[in-house]
Scaffold this motif. Structure first.
Motif, PDB file in Angstrom:
ATOM      1  N   ALA A  65       0.806  -1.369  -0.020  1.00  0.00           N
ATOM      2  CA  ALA A  65       0.041   0.100  -0.032  1.00  0.00           C
ATOM      3  C   ALA A  65       0.903   1.308  -0.049  1.00  0.00           C
ATOM      4  O   ALA A  65       1.968   1.306   0.575  1.00  0.00           O
ATOM      5  CB  ALA A  65      -1.000  -0.029   1.157  1.00  0.00           C
ATOM      6  N   ARG A  67       0.738   4.039   1.303  1.00  0.00           N
ATOM      7  CA  ARG A  67       0.918   4.688   2.657  1.00  0.00           C
ATOM      8  C   ARG A  67       1.980   4.014   3.297  1.00  0.00           C
ATOM      9  O   ARG A  67       2.712   4.726   4.020  1.00  0.00           O
ATOM     10  CB  ARG A  67      -0.105   5.063   3.290  1.00  0.00           C
ATOM     11  CG  ARG A  67      -1.145   6.093   2.956  1.00  0.00           C
ATOM     12  CD  ARG A  67      -2.318   6.481   3.767  1.00  0.00           C
ATOM     13  NE  ARG A  67      -3.228   5.461   3.441  1.00  0.00           N
ATOM     14  CZ  ARG A  67      -4.213   4.926   4.354  1.00  0.00           C
ATOM     15  NH1 ARG A  67      -4.420   5.950   5.435  1.00  0.00           N
ATOM     16  NH2 ARG A  67      -5.238   4.386   4.170  1.00  0.00           N
ATOM     17  N   LEU A  68       1.902   2.651   3.299  1.00  0.00           N
ATOM     18  CA  LEU A  68       3.199   1.780   3.889  1.00  0.00           C
ATOM     19  C   LEU A  68       4.552   2.092   3.189  1.00  0.00           C
ATOM     20  O   LEU A  68       5.514   2.206   4.022  1.00  0.00           O
ATOM     21  CB  LEU A  68       2.534   0.279   3.792  1.00  0.00           C
ATOM     22  CG  LEU A  68       3.192  -0.426   4.985  1.00  0.00           C
ATOM     23  CD1 LEU A  68       2.782   0.079   6.255  1.00  0.00           C
ATOM     24  CD2 LEU A  68       2.666  -1.792   4.605  1.00  0.00           C
ATOM     25  N   ALA A  71       5.652   5.213   4.791  1.00  0.00           N
ATOM     26  CA  ALA A  71       5.901   4.920   6.312  1.00  0.00           C
ATOM     27  C   ALA A  71       7.311   4.339   6.347  1.00  0.00           C
ATOM     28  O   ALA A  71       8.245   4.593   7.087  1.00  0.00           O
ATOM     29  CB  ALA A  71       5.125   4.055   6.928  1.00  0.00           C
ATOM     30  N   LEU A  74      10.322   6.696   5.695  1.00  0.00           N
ATOM     31  CA  LEU A  74      10.391   7.577   6.619  1.00  0.00           C
ATOM     32  C   LEU A  74      11.310   6.778   7.773  1.00  0.00           C
ATOM     33  O   LEU A  74      12.548   7.275   8.455  1.00  0.00           O
ATOM     34  CB  LEU A  74       9.074   8.125   7.695  1.00  0.00           C
ATOM     35  CG  LEU A  74       9.266   9.159   8.484  1.00  0.00           C
ATOM     36  CD1 LEU A  74       9.821  10.226   7.911  1.00  0.00           C
ATOM     37  CD2 LEU A  74       7.778   9.393   9.072  1.00  0.00           C
ATOM     38  N   ALA A  75      11.077   5.496   7.760  1.00  0.00           N
ATOM     39  CA  ALA A  75      11.885   4.634   8.860  1.00  0.00           C
ATOM     40  C   ALA A  75      13.352   4.484   8.311  1.00  0.00           C
ATOM     41  O   ALA A  75      14.331   4.607   9.196  1.00  0.00           O
ATOM     42  CB  ALA A  75      11.266   3.286   8.787  1.00  0.00           C
ATOM     43  N   LEU A  78      15.079   7.853   8.832  1.00  0.00           N
ATOM     44  CA  LEU A  78      15.325   8.028  10.570  1.00  0.00           C
ATOM     45  C   LEU A  78      16.707   7.147  10.892  1.00  0.00           C
ATOM     46  O   LEU A  78      17.581   7.466  11.515  1.00  0.00           O
ATOM     47  CB  LEU A  78      14.238   7.555  11.212  1.00  0.00           C
ATOM     48  CG  LEU A  78      13.109   8.611  11.490  1.00  0.00           C
ATOM     49  CD1 LEU A  78      11.959   8.051  12.102  1.00  0.00           C
ATOM     50  CD2 LEU A  78      13.699   9.774  12.218  1.00  0.00           C
ATOM     51  N   PHE A  82      19.887   8.325  12.582  1.00  0.00           N
ATOM     52  CA  PHE A  82      20.261   7.635  14.002  1.00  0.00           C
ATOM     53  C   PHE A  82      21.521   7.103  14.071  1.00  0.00           C
ATOM     54  O   PHE A  82      21.939   6.810  14.942  1.00  0.00           O
ATOM     55  CB  PHE A  82      18.968   6.649  14.533  1.00  0.00           C
ATOM     56  CG  PHE A  82      17.985   7.278  15.126  1.00  0.00           C
ATOM     57  CD1 PHE A  82      18.084   7.761  16.487  1.00  0.00           C
ATOM     58  CD2 PHE A  82      16.609   7.609  14.765  1.00  0.00           C
ATOM     59  CE1 PHE A  82      17.458   8.120  17.288  1.00  0.00           C
ATOM     60  CE2 PHE A  82      15.684   8.049  15.421  1.00  0.00           C
ATOM     61  CZ  PHE A  82      15.971   8.487  16.700  1.00  0.00           C
ATOM     62  N   ALA A  85      23.826   9.107  14.972  1.00  0.00           N
ATOM     63  CA  ALA A  85      23.967   9.594  16.357  1.00  0.00           C
ATOM     64  C   ALA A  85      24.368   8.550  17.359  1.00  0.00           C
ATOM     65  O   ALA A  85      25.106   8.400  18.292  1.00  0.00           O
ATOM     66  CB  ALA A  85      22.567   9.907  16.823  1.00  0.00           C
ATOM     67  N   LEU A  86      24.261   7.145  16.809  1.00  0.00           N
ATOM     68  CA  LEU A  86      24.951   6.184  17.599  1.00  0.00           C
ATOM     69  C   LEU A  86      26.456   6.007  17.405  1.00  0.00           C
ATOM     70  O   LEU A  86      26.980   5.415  18.500  1.00  0.00           O
ATOM     71  CB  LEU A  86      24.125   4.671  17.060  1.00  0.00           C
ATOM     72  CG  LEU A  86      22.788   4.477  17.345  1.00  0.00           C
ATOM     73  CD1 LEU A  86      22.145   3.257  16.764  1.00  0.00           C
ATOM     74  CD2 LEU A  86      22.361   4.527  18.917  1.00  0.00           C
ATOM     75  N   PRO A  90      26.872  14.385  15.380  1.00  0.00           N
ATOM     76  CA  PRO A  90      25.507  14.895  15.204  1.00  0.00           C
ATOM     77  C   PRO A  90      24.681  14.265  14.517  1.00  0.00           C
ATOM     78  O   PRO A  90      25.044  13.328  13.598  1.00  0.00           O
ATOM     79  CB  PRO A  90      25.683  16.391  14.788  1.00  0.00           C
ATOM     80  CG  PRO A  90      27.329  16.624  15.163  1.00  0.00           C
ATOM     81  CD  PRO A  90      28.163  15.189  15.353  1.00  0.00           C
ATOM     82  N   PHE A  91      23.420  14.326  14.840  1.00  0.00           N
ATOM     83  CA  PHE A  91      22.459  13.759  13.801  1.00  0.00           C
ATOM     84  C   PHE A  91      22.479  13.710  12.352  1.00  0.00           C
ATOM     85  O   PHE A  91      22.877  14.904  12.034  1.00  0.00           O
ATOM     86  CB  PHE A  91      20.992  14.147  14.407  1.00  0.00           C
ATOM     87  CG  PHE A  91      19.743  13.623  14.020  1.00  0.00           C
ATOM     88  CD1 PHE A  91      19.448  11.957  14.170  1.00  0.00           C
ATOM     89  CD2 PHE A  91      18.731  14.024  13.144  1.00  0.00           C
ATOM     90  CE1 PHE A  91      18.422  11.432  13.733  1.00  0.00           C
ATOM     91  CE2 PHE A  91      17.610  13.383  12.657  1.00  0.00           C
ATOM     92  CZ  PHE A  91      17.407  11.971  13.040  1.00  0.00           C
ATOM     93  N   LEU A  92      22.049  12.959  11.702  1.00  0.00           N
ATOM     94  CA  LEU A  92      22.223  12.982  10.172  1.00  0.00           C
ATOM     95  C   LEU A  92      23.581  13.262   9.477  1.00  0.00           C
ATOM     96  O   LEU A  92      23.917  13.492   8.278  1.00  0.00           O
ATOM     97  CB  LEU A  92      21.326  14.055   9.779  1.00  0.00           C
ATOM     98  CG  LEU A  92      20.090  13.826   9.683  1.00  0.00           C
ATOM     99  CD1 LEU A  92      19.062  15.026   9.309  1.00  0.00           C
ATOM    100  CD2 LEU A  92      19.706  12.682   8.699  1.00  0.00           C
ATOM    101  N   THR A  93      24.811  12.945  10.376  1.00  0.00           N
ATOM    102  CA  THR A  93      26.317  13.245   9.939  1.00  0.00           C
ATOM    103  C   THR A  93      26.420  12.077   8.880  1.00  0.00           C
ATOM    104  O   THR A  93      26.071  10.876   9.359  1.00  0.00           O
ATOM    105  CB  THR A  93      27.122  13.349  10.977  1.00  0.00           C
ATOM    106  OG1 THR A  93      26.907  14.282  11.748  1.00  0.00           O
ATOM    107  CG2 THR A  93      28.443  13.508  10.599  1.00  0.00           C
ATOM    108  N   GLY A  94      26.889  12.194   7.717  1.00  0.00           N
ATOM    109  CA  GLY A  94      27.497  11.157   6.898  1.00  0.00           C
ATOM    110  C   GLY A  94      28.160  10.379   7.588  1.00  0.00           C
ATOM    111  O   GLY A  94      29.249  10.487   7.903  1.00  0.00           O
TER     112      GLY A  94
END
Lengths: 145, 505
Positions: A65, A67-68, A71, A74-75, A78, A82, A85-86, A90-94
């Motif tokens: 679907a 919309r899936l 989603a 987006l996952a 993210l 993340f 960050a792990l 900083p978030f989103l650093t390559g």
């Protein structure tokens, strides 16, 4: 809407556009292009196909679907953010590594996420509109309501 | 946890929650997305409290997204104001998420209501934490799209009608915002707000800067529903489900107010007499028109919608007076107002569930049937009107004191009179909904019985928010301290600028 010309050309155009969208997605790495524009082109391809073949066929061909898909995109985006960050940045650093002589990094993962979000969101809107218009044409619902 | 985590988690968590809620919704169980929603907002509350404590301890915090240095990359930054707003967003988000468990029907849940709700919260939080004007624009868009979907989801006619007015007028604001951003970038070559604070001082074009400032004023004026740009709000807030009205009432206009406060303390302070003079006139007119509009209404949610407008006037008044005490009052008012307003909408929703309507002349008898609900209504209602010892009393007291301090007699008088008229409106709801008997007889009250689970979900958030109102009212000192620190930072943003720009001069 479904004429022989549209059906024949629709298939051809859909295939070409989807392929071209992948090219745009990968090209966005260093040149103009990227996930957003790639996603729009891909969605356009699928919609043109569905104009000829009917939206039910298009949905079946997608298997998932719309919309899936959004989603999931987006996952993926993210996860790309993340993972930096792990790694303590900083978030989103390559993050980069070398696989078989070429650089591979999280920015492409992020772009794939964007690509999927755009495809999913655009298709969810356009297929729903198409089906609604189809119902109106078939006289199933009144136009003035 | 390090500052880096604390700054992006309040934005990333709701996005992750949205994905989860969506996938959980597809998997079948209709309760799963609700719990994802509640869990995510609870986590957000926790993280944002940690962020606030870090900011309180160590001063403003900033991270550069993707490691690109400011002013070229996107900075996330939290000073006291930003952190407080994030906390209050998460808290009201949690309360409404619990309420939504009993308020949002299966159809809406299936269409992704819970995922959209979390995206809305992400947008709001992003707007509070970003240090970049264009990024602020992006968060406004995220908010607008999510809120428009929430407004029309379920699609009955009234919802579409309200939604259309809402989105049309907000798009005008968006275009103005974008034009102002373009002009500002052309003038200074930067959109990082801390950098603008520095560079704008070196730009010698006072006329153009003031023009841009007024454009921003117009854009955020529409967003925050100030006079004369408020008409989209009462046209749309009474149509969607109560949970949607409540979260809109709590947060959306306040993002506009926040943006006004941020820009007109950090960036546009060159011609304070002119810009803040306009703001003061707007503030007074907003208070008066809002409260008069409310007096003319006869439907619970419409009355409350007009009161949002009049209350916005108080916050803008604090910014317009532009003294430490006045800004303290504005920040305090923001916090108090979000809690109280969300709560009033929730109480209104419960009253509707029990009596069957929002129309005041068709309901009644609530006091006799549910005295506890009457108490829960009176706390936010009296607080809104500014009756001691509730939170609204301190908020109004500080603001009026600030206006007397600078001898702004007119605005002080307006603020007092509007407070009085607010009591009138609240007593109207009290008399009509609670005191007078139900027109269809006592049996009509509570005709639709609520299950125990529904009652808990509907009442728990109201109790939570009401107790916060009481706590702020009885022990205002820590909250005043917080607001005072924030006002200090707003008037002397050196620490903010330093932490954003890092080593740059």
């Amino acid at each position: 809407m479904s004429t022989l010309i549209l059906r024949t050309m629709g298939r051809l155009l859909a295939a070409v556009l989807i392929l071209f969208s992948l090219y745009m997605l990968l090209r966005g790495h260093n040149d103009p292009g990227g996930g957003f524009i790639g996603g729009l082109i891909c969605a356009l391809g699928i919609v043109i196909g569905s104009l000829g073949e009917g939206s039910r066929r298009a949905r079946r061909a997608l298997r998932i679907a719309p919309r899936l898909i959004a989603a999931a995109g987006l996952a993926v985006a993210l996860i790309a953010g993340f993972s930096a960050a792990l790694a303590g940045k900083p978030f989103l650093t390559g993050l980069w590594m070398t696989v078989g002589g070429s650089h591979v990094g999280t920015p492409i993962l992020f772009d794939v996420g964007v690509y999927l979000v755009v495809i999913g969101a655009t298709l969810a809107l356009l297929l729903a509109l198409e089906e609604d218009a189809g119902r109106v044409n078939a006289g199933e619902v009144e136009e003035e309501e | 946890m390090s500052a880096a985590w604390l700054l992006f988690l309040p934005i990333a968590l709701p996005f992750a929650g949205a994905v989860l809620a969506f996938i959980a919704g597809r998997a079948g169980d209709r309760r799963a997305p609700q719990w994802v929603n509640v869990g995510t907002t609870a986590l957000m509350t926790l993280v944002s409290l940690l962020l606030l404590s870090a900011v309180w301890r160590d001063g403003p915090q900033a991270i550069q997204m993707g490691g690109w240095a400011a002013p070229f990359g996107i900075t996330l930054v939290a000073d006291i104001l930003g952190a407080v707003m994030v906390v209050i967003t998460a808290l009201s988000g949690l309360a409404v998420a619990v309420y939504a468990m009993a308020d949002i029907d299966e159809g809406r849940a299936k269409l992704g209501w819970h995922a959209l709700y979390l995206v809305l919260l992400a947008g709001v939080t992003g707007a509070f934490l970003t240090g970049d004007l264009f990024n602020l624009y992006v968060w406004f868009e995220v908010m607008l799209i999510a809120s428009f979907c929430l407004l029309v989801l379920g699609g009955d006619k009234a919802q579409l009608d309200g939604g259309l007015r809402y989105v049309a007028l907000n798009l005008v604001a968006t275009v103005m915002f974008l034009m102002a951003i373009g002009l500002l970038y052309g003038l200074t070559g930067t959109l990082n707000m801390a950098d603008l604070h520095v560079t704008l001082k070196t730009v010698d074009a006072p006329g153009l800067v003031t023009t841009i400032a007024v454009l921003f004023l117009g854009a955020f004026g529409i967003k925050s529903a100030v006079f004369p740009l408020f008409f989209w709000l009462p046209a749309s807030y009474h149509v969607p489900p109560v949970a949607v009205s409540a979260i809109f009432a709590a947060l959306l206009t306040k993002v506009g107010v926040y943006a006004l406060i941020r820009l007109f303390t950090l960036v546009f302070t060159a011609d304070v007499d002119y810009t803040h003079g306009i703001l003061l006139v707007i503030a007074g007119a907003t208070m008066v028109t809002g409260v008069l509009g409310a007096a003319a209404q006869n439907q619970v949610r419409k009355i409350l919608s007009f009161h949002i407008i009049s209350q916005i006037g108080y916050m803008v008044m604090g910014l317009a007076l532009y003294t430490p005490l006045a800004l303290l009052g504005a920040v305090f008012y923001l916090v108090h107002h979000i809690i109280v307003k969300a709560n009033l909408f929730l109480v209104g929703g419960v009253a509707k569930r029990i009596t069957g309507s929002f129309e005041l002349d068709r309901i009644g008898g609530l006091y006799k049937a549910k005295p506890w609900l009457a108490v829960l209504f009176l706390i936010p209602a009296l607080s809104l009107a500014g009756i001691p010892p509730l939170s609204g009393f301190w908020a109004k007291l500080v603001l009026i004191e600030a206006s007397l301090e600078v001898e702004a007699w007119v605005i002080a008088g307006v603020a007092l009179v509007v407070g009085l008229l607010t009591v009138f409106s609240m007593s109207k709801i009290w008399l009509e909904a609670f005191w007078k008997p139900h027109p269809d007889g006592d049996a009509a009250v509570g005709a639709v019985a609520l299950t125990r689970g529904e009652t808990v979900a509907l009442v728990a958030p109201i109790v939570l928010l009401a107790s916060i109102t009481v706590i702020i009212g009885l022990a205002p000192q820590p909250f005043l301290d917080l607001a005072a620190r924030s006002a200090q930072e707003l008037l002397a943003p050196e620490a903010y600028v330093r932490v954003v720009l890092g080593g740059l001069p």
